[in-house]
Design a protein around this motif. Structure first.
Motif, mmCIF file in Angstrom:
data_model
loop_
_atom_site.group_PDB
_atom_site.id
_atom_site.type_symbol
_atom_site.label_atom_id
_atom_site.label_comp_id
_atom_site.label_asym_id
_atom_site.label_seq_id
_atom_site.Cartn_x
_atom_site.Cartn_y
_atom_site.Cartn_z
ATOM 1 N N SER A 129 0.865 -1.188 0.000
ATOM 2 C CA SER A 129 0.000 0.000 0.000
ATOM 3 C C SER A 129 0.891 1.225 0.000
ATOM 4 O O SER A 129 2.008 1.187 0.526
ATOM 5 C CB SER A 129 -0.898 0.011 1.236
ATOM 6 N N SER A 167 2.595 2.395 3.122
ATOM 7 C CA SER A 167 3.877 1.899 3.624
ATOM 8 C C SER A 167 4.863 3.036 3.869
ATOM 9 O O SER A 167 5.801 2.892 4.651
ATOM 10 C CB SER A 167 4.493 0.910 2.631
ATOM 11 N N LYS A 205 2.021 -2.664 6.293
ATOM 12 C CA LYS A 205 2.405 -2.507 4.898
ATOM 13 C C LYS A 205 3.885 -2.146 4.760
ATOM 14 O O LYS A 205 4.521 -2.479 3.753
ATOM 15 C CB LYS A 205 1.505 -1.470 4.211
ATOM 16 N N ARG A 232 6.779 -4.332 2.601
ATOM 17 C CA ARG A 232 7.863 -3.784 1.767
ATOM 18 C C ARG A 232 9.208 -4.401 2.168
ATOM 19 O O ARG A 232 10.036 -4.736 1.318
ATOM 20 C CB ARG A 232 7.918 -2.252 1.908
ATOM 21 N N SER A 234 2.028 -1.537 -4.648
ATOM 22 C CA SER A 234 1.439 -0.689 -3.610
ATOM 23 C C SER A 234 0.358 0.225 -4.181
ATOM 24 O O SER A 234 0.649 1.298 -4.726
ATOM 25 C CB SER A 234 2.526 0.130 -2.919
ATOM 26 N N GLU A 288 9.147 -1.596 -5.284
ATOM 27 C CA GLU A 288 7.802 -1.251 -4.849
ATOM 28 C C GLU A 288 7.184 -0.432 -5.968
ATOM 29 O O GLU A 288 7.635 0.682 -6.256
ATOM 30 C CB GLU A 288 7.819 -0.459 -3.542
#
Length: 251
Positions: A139, A142, A156, A160, A181, A241
């Motif tokens: 998300s 994070s 979150k 990561r 994310s 990410e």
């Protein structure tokens, strides 16, 4: 030819929202078979009926329950004997203001979002083919400070970190691990965050106003990004990410 021809995939939390849209996309892209999970059998049955394909299997279970995970992977092993793609998507999110966070809120959030992801991947490893792809649903929370969501945001951030660590742990097997994310995406989970429909619409309006693209995203937009990370199109991408949030995290 599809981007996922001949691949066997698992999507946790696949009965609605992002997981459901991804299952649809996987099938469109030629996946040989996709397994989806969810806690509610009725929702799983509805999802399979909506998709209307023969190459999908729904397995009821809670990813934070290790016995349920053992049963899931026993079924996958018996039916297909391997996996090529895992989209660890199952998650939960509820508001709790600092000072009111209960032990139950903390445990419920971390059990699904962190424990469930870790043991889903760990228990899948014997079935996951070398050269496979793992996508963890994170998300943009994070790396942002969202009010009244400190436990969720922390989970979150852990996701990561998992992607970074597992990229190193699994590099000898050429298994790629990436985090996807999303930001505010129009899903049943997002719309359940308000106490009622009016509050949900107010929350959505506030998020929309903060997003550079001036709208919230769709589940299918996230699903397309999952397909990219699952396919050979991303063959030289691991440990990243990828934000699918209309630019919110970058501006």
């Amino acid at each position: 030819m599809g981007k996922l021809d001949g691949k066997i995939a698992l999507i946790t939390g696949g009965s609605e929202g992002i997981g459901f849209a991804t299952a649809q996309r996987f099938i469109t892209e030629g996946v040989e078979h996709v397994f989806i999970t969810g806690r509610r059998q009725i929702k799983l049955d509805e999802a399979v009926k909506k998709i209307g394909a023969k190459n999908i299997t729904a397995v009821q279970g809670d990813t934070s329950n290790l016995a349920d995970l053992d049963r899931l992977f026993s079924i996958i092993e018996k039916e297909k004997g391997r996996l090529n793609i895992i989209f660890a998507n199952a998650a939960t999110c509820t508001f709790a203001k600092l000072g009111t966070i209960t032990e139950k809120h903390f445990d419920d959030t971390f059990n699904v979002n962190v424990k469930g992801v870790l043991f889903t991947i760990q228990k899948a490893l014997p079935l996951l083919s070398d050269g496979g792809s793992i996508i963890l649903n994170g998300s943009n929370s994070s790396n942002k400070g969202d009010p009244d969501l400190s436990a969720y945001c922390a989970t979150k951030a852990a996701i990561r970190s998992f992607a970074r660590c597992w990229t190193v742990d699994l590099k000898e097997r050429k298994i790629r691990v990436n985090t996807l994310s999303p930001g505010a995406i129009d899903t049943p989970l997002l719309r359940s965050l308000g106490k009622d429909e009016e509050e949900s619409e107010m929350l959505i309006a506030s998020w929309q106003a903060a997003i550079p693209m001036n709208r919230i995203g769709t589940a299918d937009e996230v699903a397309k990004a999952v397909v990219f990370l699952a396919s050979d199109d991303s063959s030289y991408i691991t440990g990243i990410e990828l934000f699918v949030d209309g630019g919110l995290s970058q501006i």
